[in-house]
Design an enzyme around this catalytic site. Structure first.
Site, mmCIF file in Angstrom:
data_model
loop_
_atom_site.group_PDB
_atom_site.id
_atom_site.type_symbol
_atom_site.label_atom_id
_atom_site.label_comp_id
_atom_site.label_asym_id
_atom_site.label_seq_id
_atom_site.Cartn_x
_atom_site.Cartn_y
_atom_site.Cartn_z
ATOM 1 N N SER A 259 6.745 -5.020 3.159
ATOM 2 C CA SER A 259 5.681 -4.929 4.156
ATOM 3 C C SER A 259 5.322 -6.273 4.764
ATOM 4 O O SER A 259 5.727 -7.325 4.276
ATOM 5 C CB SER A 259 4.436 -4.287 3.548
ATOM 6 O OG SER A 259 3.663 -5.262 2.899
ATOM 7 N N GLY A 260 4.542 -6.186 5.826
ATOM 8 C CA GLY A 260 4.071 -7.373 6.533
ATOM 9 C C GLY A 260 2.749 -7.876 5.989
ATOM 10 O O GLY A 260 2.166 -8.801 6.548
ATOM 11 N N ASP A 261 2.255 -7.238 4.929
ATOM 12 C CA ASP A 261 1.017 -7.726 4.311
ATOM 13 C C ASP A 261 1.134 -7.442 2.817
ATOM 14 O O ASP A 261 2.236 -7.199 2.323
ATOM 15 C CB ASP A 261 -0.201 -7.058 4.982
ATOM 16 C CG ASP A 261 -1.425 -7.958 4.955
ATOM 17 O OD1 ASP A 261 -1.687 -8.561 3.901
ATOM 18 O OD2 ASP A 261 -2.136 -8.063 5.975
ATOM 19 N N ASP A 262 0.010 -7.456 2.094
ATOM 20 C CA ASP A 262 0.099 -7.287 0.647
ATOM 21 C C ASP A 262 0.744 -5.943 0.282
ATOM 22 O O ASP A 262 0.446 -4.917 0.890
ATOM 23 C CB ASP A 262 -1.305 -7.353 0.040
ATOM 24 C CG ASP A 262 -2.019 -8.653 0.400
ATOM 25 O OD1 ASP A 262 -1.365 -9.710 0.407
ATOM 26 O OD2 ASP A 262 -3.228 -8.600 0.694
#
Ligand SMILES: *[C@@H]1O[C@H](CO)[C@@H](O)[C@H](O)[C@H]1NC(C)=O
Ligand SMILES: *[C@@H]1O[C@H](CO)[C@@H](O)[C@H](O)[C@H]1NC(C)=O
Ligand SMILES: *[C@@H]1O[C@H](CO)[C@@H](O)[C@H](O)[C@H]1NC(C)=O
Ligand SMILES: *[C@@H]1O[C@H](CO)[C@@H](O)[C@H](O)[C@H]1NC(C)=O
Ligand SMILES: *[C@@H]1O[C@H](CO)[C@@H](O)[C@H](O)[C@H]1NC(C)=O
Length: 480
Positions: A259-262
């Site tokens: 993913s692009g975040d946590d």
């Protein structure tokens, strides 16, 4: 309309129906017109259902271009009548089912065939706007309302979303572009949000390209999340994998997240709104997680943690090409606490920071936060970890006058990268102990060498969510 009244009759109906298909085939030859297919399937769930129907019974069209929003809502509205009569299941057959948001009901299972793809509509009119969460006071992207999630449920009991790895495609690119250009009037939708609900299962699904967060159980209890494959471009904005938020008794197992975040972000509300709402996330188990997230954390605690986060137990975690391992994110004004966190058996490959704690994360809901609301961070236990190709072992930054205490790190070996920072650990405003950690941690983690390892704590009792038993449910699905 109903396929079955009970498991028993389902089998009988199914067997009879298979005979019907054979008759149709033999009278029409190999090039027969469209015929009903009856598929037998089995899955594990917290509850099986007495009634079952297919999306096609309600006018669903899986051609990738016809909107199925009304078909979904009509199906679920119809099936909701069975809540007190054994519950119901909606079967989504193979096909590409374009849809806007729809709401779930209680004692209900949404089941996706392995070749079923839910395609999230890109028409904003298909996304009603709902109020911000009370514990956030505003939307995450904008002040005011937020687009409802693709699959939404609130005030439910006993709800299951599962399949055979069937796909939910958020078609997020349009939303990401609008977000970057500042063109959003409201906060972007999530793929699945379940609010104020008890006994929730989300399992065996593939989630791709969410407009924002993927799975968001909030104000829930007794939540099982299992076997999700979640992917989005690593540069996509805020595509967090799974965000348990003000939930009690949650189990997240066997998930693979890029993913692009946590990959997982544990939350409990934001600044003064989260403090006032006062609902912690507690009794959370995370097992067998694989995470790839070059710009974010494997497991983040915060940054919204104003209702408190306690008793998190994570084990058997693999992080690859990820910015940090377990990260605590908080700030002055958050209040709340992060305590009794236990992590063990973690493998990290190519990381910027193995350990990262940030006391000055900032990011406030508004300017009305209380500067005296200091978060309490205590009892953070990390043990039995191996990391390789790490730029910096640890960057542990508490808050001046509000140190993070009771940090324990044991039996951890961190292999540094060729281009590693000269100083592997930096520590400010923290206190704790370490044992058997390589390279030698900072002085604030008064350490012992590898020769006598004193293990950090990891609870040996089990949480109530670990004793929940799943059943094997079997059905016949019908589609053209
Ligand atoms: C779904 O639930 C939300 C929140 O309760 C509500 O605003 C929305 O109108 C519901 N959608 C439908 C189609 O009933
Ligand atoms: C849902 O539950 C919450 C918390 O118990 C309650 O405040 C809210 O009024 C309920 N909403 C509905 C639509 O029943
Ligand atoms: C679901 O997909 C994942 C990842 O591709 C795979 O490892 C798993 O075996 C699949 N499960 C099923 C039931 O097909
Ligand atoms: C240290 O951690 C490794 C896993 O990284 C584990 O295999 C080993 O048993 C641990 N040693 C002790 C003494 O706990
Ligand atoms: C080590 O990490 C760097 C990035 O920091 C990466 O370019 C390189 O490929 C990694 N090496 C290995 C052996 O994984």
């Amino acid at each position: 309309m109903e396929l079955s009244k009970s498991l028993r009759t389902a089998r009988v109906v199914g067997v009879v129906s298979v005979v019907v298909v054979l008759v149709l085939l033999s009278t029409n030859g190999a090039e027969s017109r469209k015929h009903w297919v009856f598929d037998y399937f089995e899955y594990s769930a917290i509850n099986c259902r007495a009634h079952s129907a297919s999306l096609t019974d309600f006018g669903g069209v899986g051609d990738g271009t016809t909107s199925n929003t009304k078909a979904f809502q009509a199906a679920i509205d119809h099936l909701s009548q069975f809540a007190s009569d054994g519950g119901s299941q909606l079967f989504v057959p193979p096909g590409r089912w374009l849809t806007g948001s729809f709401n779930l009901t209680s004692h209900f299972t949404l089941y996706l065939h392995k070749d079923a793809v839910l395609l999230a509509s890109q028409d904003e009119h298909e996304w009603p706007v709902i109020d911000p969460l009370p514990s956030y006071g505003r939307g995450r992207d904008t002040q005011g309302g937020r687009y409802i999630s693709l699959i939404f449920g609130t005030n439910l009991t006993d709800v299951v979303i599962t399949g055979e790895n069937g796909t939910i495609d958020g078609q997020g690119a349009l939303w990401w572009a609008k977000f970057h250009k500042g063109e959003l009037k409201y906060t972007r939708p999530y793929l699945i949000e379940i609010m104020h609900s008890d006994n929730v299962q989300i399992s065996s699904l593939t989630l791709v390209n969410s407009p924002s967060w993927n799975v968001h159980p909030v104000y829930c209890s007794n939540v099982i999340i299992q076997g999700l494959t979640i992917t989005a471009p690593v540069t996509s904005p805020n595509t967090d994998g799974i965000n348990p938020d003000s939930c009690t008794n949650t189990r997240i197992e066997d998930c693979y997240i890029v993913s692009g975040d946590d990959c997982i972000a544990v939350k409990s509300g934001w600044d003064e709104y989260g403090i006032a709402y006062g609902m912690p996330t507690k009794q959370l188990v995370i097992r067998r997680l694989t995470c790839i997230s070059p710009f974010s954390a494997t497991i983040a605690l915060g940054s919204e943690m104003s209702g408190g986060i306690e008793d998190v137990r994570a084990e058997d975690i693999l992080a690859i090409d990820t910015e940090s391992g377990v990260r605590i994110k908080t700030a002055v004004g958050r209040g709340g606490y992060v305590k009794d966190i236990y992590v063990r058996s973690m493998t990290m490959k190519t990381m910027k920071w193995a350990f990262w704690m940030t006391g000055n994360y900032g990011s406030h809901a508004d300017n009305n936060y209380d500067p005296n609301a200091l978060p309490a961070i205590q009892g953070i236990n990390y043990r039995d970890m191996v990391a390789e190709n790490v730029t910096m072992a640890g960057r542990l930054e508490g808050i001046s006058g509000d140190p993070f205490t009771g940090i324990c790190i044991s039996n951890v070996t961190i292999g540094l990268a060729k281009k590693a920072k000269k100083v592997p650990w930096t520590c400010t405003d923290i206190a704790g102990i370490s044992s058997g950690v390589v390279p030698q941690p900072c002085d604030l983690l008064s350490g012992q060498g590898p020769e006598k390892i004193v293990a950090c704590n990891f609870p040996t009792d089990s949480l109530p969510i670990d004793t929940v038993e799943v059943q094997t449910c079997s059905y016949w699905g019908k589609y053209l």
